[in-house]
Motif scaffolding. Structure first.
Motif, PDB file in Angstrom:
ATOM      1  N   THR A 168       8.483  10.723   7.298  1.00 50.06           N
ATOM      2  CA  THR A 168       7.319  11.583   7.963  1.00 50.06           C
ATOM      3  C   THR A 168       6.457  11.485   6.850  1.00 50.06           C
ATOM      4  O   THR A 168       5.466  12.565   7.577  1.00 50.06           O
ATOM      5  CB  THR A 168       8.081  12.984   8.282  1.00 50.06           C
ATOM      6  N   TYR A 169       6.303  11.789   5.811  1.00 50.00           N
ATOM      7  CA  TYR A 169       5.167  12.307   5.280  1.00 50.00           C
ATOM      8  C   TYR A 169       4.498  11.273   5.249  1.00 50.00           C
ATOM      9  O   TYR A 169       4.034   9.817   5.920  1.00 50.00           O
ATOM     10  CB  TYR A 169       5.892  11.403   3.347  1.00 50.00           C
ATOM     11  N   ASP A 170       2.918  12.113   5.215  1.00 54.21           N
ATOM     12  CA  ASP A 170       1.806  11.135   5.993  1.00 54.21           C
ATOM     13  C   ASP A 170       0.809  11.979   4.848  1.00 54.21           C
ATOM     14  O   ASP A 170       0.128  13.122   5.575  1.00 54.21           O
ATOM     15  CB  ASP A 170       0.999  11.517   7.495  1.00 54.21           C
ATOM     16  N   PRO A 171       0.173  11.292   3.715  1.00 53.94           N
ATOM     17  CA  PRO A 171      -0.685  12.118   3.101  1.00 53.94           C
ATOM     18  C   PRO A 171      -1.754  12.216   3.495  1.00 53.94           C
ATOM     19  O   PRO A 171      -2.377  11.168   4.191  1.00 53.94           O
ATOM     20  CB  PRO A 171      -0.507  10.909   1.826  1.00 53.94           C
ATOM     21  N   VAL A 201      -5.366   2.458  -1.071  1.00 56.55           N
ATOM     22  CA  VAL A 201      -5.546   1.263  -0.585  1.00 56.55           C
ATOM     23  C   VAL A 201      -3.561   1.537  -1.006  1.00 56.55           C
ATOM     24  O   VAL A 201      -2.821   1.900  -1.572  1.00 56.55           O
ATOM     25  CB  VAL A 201      -5.559  -0.430  -0.947  1.00 56.55           C
ATOM     26  N   SER A 202      -2.838   1.789   0.757  1.00 51.31           N
ATOM     27  CA  SER A 202      -1.085   2.128   0.718  1.00 51.31           C
ATOM     28  C   SER A 202      -0.658   1.369   1.546  1.00 51.31           C
ATOM     29  O   SER A 202      -1.285   0.754   2.621  1.00 51.31           O
ATOM     30  CB  SER A 202      -1.037   4.219   1.177  1.00 51.31           C
ATOM     31  N   GLY A 203       0.538   1.759   1.329  1.00 50.29           N
ATOM     32  CA  GLY A 203       1.656   0.919   2.198  1.00 50.29           C
ATOM     33  C   GLY A 203       2.905   1.785   1.754  1.00 50.29           C
ATOM     34  O   GLY A 203       3.576   2.521   0.780  1.00 50.29           O
ATOM     35  N   GLU A 204       4.446   1.267   2.816  1.00 53.29           N
ATOM     36  CA  GLU A 204       4.714   2.116   2.956  1.00 53.29           C
ATOM     37  C   GLU A 204       6.444   0.870   3.289  1.00 53.29           C
ATOM     38  O   GLU A 204       5.473  -0.007   3.525  1.00 53.29           O
ATOM     39  CB  GLU A 204       5.140   3.057   4.313  1.00 53.29           C
ATOM     40  N   TYR A 210      14.109   8.186   4.586  1.00 54.19           N
ATOM     41  CA  TYR A 210      13.154   8.108   3.222  1.00 54.19           C
ATOM     42  C   TYR A 210      12.575   6.837   3.106  1.00 54.19           C
ATOM     43  O   TYR A 210      13.470   5.844   3.967  1.00 54.19           O
ATOM     44  CB  TYR A 210      13.939   8.018   2.080  1.00 54.19           C
ATOM     45  N   LYS A 211      11.336   6.668   2.875  1.00 53.33           N
ATOM     46  CA  LYS A 211      10.925   5.357   2.811  1.00 53.33           C
ATOM     47  C   LYS A 211       9.909   5.473   1.032  1.00 53.33           C
ATOM     48  O   LYS A 211       9.714   6.431   0.286  1.00 53.33           O
ATOM     49  CB  LYS A 211      10.011   5.228   3.591  1.00 53.33           C
ATOM     50  N   LEU A 212       9.798   3.845   0.415  1.00 51.94           N
ATOM     51  CA  LEU A 212       8.850   3.767  -0.896  1.00 51.94           C
ATOM     52  C   LEU A 212       7.608   4.034  -0.151  1.00 51.94           C
ATOM     53  O   LEU A 212       6.954   3.042   1.196  1.00 51.94           O
ATOM     54  CB  LEU A 212       9.458   2.338  -1.230  1.00 51.94           C
TER      55      LEU A 212
END
Length: 556
Positions: free
Chosen positions: A257-260, A268-271, A281-283
């Motif tokens: 649920t993490y969404d900065p 640039v981001s990714g998960e 959980y996610k990276l």
């Protein structure tokens, strides 16, 4: 003078500029496309390389799940507190993401027996003892819960869940077909968020007895040992293996649920989801665009260097082609001038000889004075032709090493005086002076030395104003070298032409060369000096004169 157009060679500068412009445009376009390719490749890598980071990071978990967990079945349900303690110690040390292990020492009986278990018909599964092992910090802390404390101190939810799966599997078991390992593993394992519960897998024969125990009361009332271990996992203790540190500036484990909200357009981001017991959980990958740009350039620069190499190679090839064409142009021009001037040099004496011959042939009679005049003219012009032919022949022979260097003793003063006499007889207005110091004689080839003196003397006379027809010759012995200097008071040589005067067929354009010059005199002198194992150099000041310096080995 032949023009560039007439020579057959044209310096087409527009073609040269077009070639350079085309190659440069291709080079710039290639750089642009290479950068776009590098940028696209790194952007694709940012997406695709996440899977590799995930794979490397959860490799310890996969090793635990696929290799270490099945080891529980090797004990066939006979784990005790001591053996379980050793087994768990190894796991807690080897896999830091496992924070707590609960060991259920379990029995399966053919009777309705357990108060703190699950009973189905005559099939009962219950706990004898429960042992809890936990790791805090760098040490291990264990708490043992006895049989009488099970009900009050241990949550049975995890145990009951796996036991229900076991009973359901036994009820549906087809005793005529051996179940696959995947089927057994899935039914004896319960994967929850941050937890894995595992029953040891009994043999197929025991499973068939379990099937019988559900329906019937067996005569021998068998009792089987089952072991269950429940592993509590902490995803935050998984060690992240960032396989692309130059691509991912930061990698961390966060809830799905993490969404900065502070991620700006400069990042640039990714998960990618962890999966399994860590599916909540996610990276999370994040890099600044400037950080990504440095990786793009590290990928782009080798390509750019290769393109630059080929660009430089093409420019070098173009330069060499241009240089060769330019050399060919100059050589053609020199050869053209040589043929023109040589024709002129031959034509003048031939014309004079022909005129003199016609006059002699057409004259009814010649006086003694006329005979002497025509004889002198014919002799002088024949000498000119002979001298020109001898110079060309000697030059060719020296270049091809077709002659040998004679070794005769030469008296230097007598040699210089004979040279002066010959030239003053030919040019009465030629003022000669000389000086010999340190020696009288030395061993050399007098013919070649004479040619050298004659050419330099002729140049001194030809390229001097009328009132400065003079030449001073000095000959000195310095150590083991004869140093000859020929200093005139002529027009001098421009500094820009100094490096060209010894080239074959090269002529300096001035008023003294208007009547024709083959351009072999000084080139011939240089070949002579080289053939005699010497050196020749020149220094000159325009309108003040020129001095040639010749250094020859002293043989005596």
């Amino acid at each position: 003078m032949v023009s560039e157009k007439d020579s057959g060679y044209r310096k087409n500068f527009s073609l040269i500029v077009t070639f350079i412009g085309l190659v440069s445009a291709i080079f710039i376009l290639s750089l642009f496309l290479a950068y776009k390719f590098s940028k696209k490749n790194i952007e694709n890598d940012f997406v695709s390389a996440k899977a590799n980071v995930l794979e490397e990071s959860i490799k310890p978990y996969n090793d635990f799940f696929l290799n270490k967990l099945p080891e529980i079945s090797f004990y066939n349900g006979y784990l005790d507190s001591t053996t379980a303690s050793k087994f768990v110690d190894t796991i807690l040390i080897q896999y830091p993401f496992i924070t707590k292990v609960v060991f259920y020492d379990t029995e399966v009986k053919n009777e309705n027996y357990f108060d703190d278990g699950i009973n189905l018909g005559n099939f009962s599964v219950g706990m004898k003892n429960v042992y809890q092992f936990s790791s805090v910090g760098r040490g291990e802390k264990r708490k043992i819960i006895g049989q009488s404390q099970v009900k009050n101190n241990t949550t049975l939810e995890n145990f009951n869940t796996v036991t229900f799966k076991l009973i359901t599997f036994v009820q549906k078991l087809d005793t005529t077909i051996v179940p696959s390992q995947e089927e057994l593993f899935s039914n004896f394992t319960n994967i929850q968020s941050n937890r894995i519960d595992y029953f040891n897998i009994p043999s197929f024969e025991i499973l068939k007895n379990y099937k019988k125990m559900v329906m019937n009361k067996l005569e021998d009332e068998p009792v089987y040992q089952q072991d269950m271990l429940s592993f509590e996992l902490d995803p935050n203790k998984i060690k992240i293996n960032n396989t692309r540190p130059l691509l991912y500036q930061s990698v961390k484990i966060v809830p799905v649920t993490y969404d900065p909200i502070d991620t700006s357009s400069e990042y640039v981001s990714g998960e990618i989801t962890l999966g399994g017991p860590f599916s909540d959980y996610k990276l999370f990958f994040i890099s600044s665009k400037s950080f990504i740009k440095s990786e793009i350039f590290s990928y782009f620069l080798p390509i750019a260097a290769l393109l630059l190499f080929f660009y430089g190679l093409l420019m070098l090839v173009g330069f060499l082609i241009y240089r060769n064409l330019n050399i060919n142009h100059k050589m053609f021009k020199l050869q053209y001038d040589f043929i023109t001037n040589l024709t002129h040099e031959f034509k003048t004496p031939v014309s004079v000889i022909k005129i003199a011959g016609n006059n002699i042939k057409s004259a009814a009679s010649l006086s003694s004075k006329e005979q002497q005049m025509y004889g002198r003219i014919l002799d002088e012009e024949a000498d000119k032709l002979n001298g020109l032919m001898n110079k060309l022949l000697a030059f060719t022979q020296i270049e091809n090493k077709a002659i040998t260097l004679n070794q005769d003793e030469v008296n230097m003063e007598d040699f210089i005086e004979s040279t002066i006499e010959a030239h003053t007889l030919k040019h009465p207005d030629f003022n000669f002076t000389y000086e010999v110091t340190g020696f009288k004689t030395f061993i050399t080839d007098p013919v070649l030395l004479g040619s050298l003196f004659d050419n330099l003397a002729e140049n001194a006379y030809k390229y001097s104003p009328v009132d400065h027809k003079k030449l001073h010759i000095t000959a000195r012995l310095i150590k083991d070298r004869i140093v000859l200097r020929f200093k005139d008071g002529g027009i001098g040589i421009p500094s820009s032409e100094i490096n060209n005067i010894f080239k074959k067929f090269y002529r300096i354009q001035n008023r003294y060369n208007q009547n024709g010059s083959v351009g072999l005199g000084l080139a011939f002198c240089k070949e002579l000096v080289n053939f005699m194992n010497g050196e020749i150099s020149v220094k000159s000041v325009v309108d003040r004169g020129t001095e040639f310096k010749i250094v020859l080995p002293y043989n005596n």
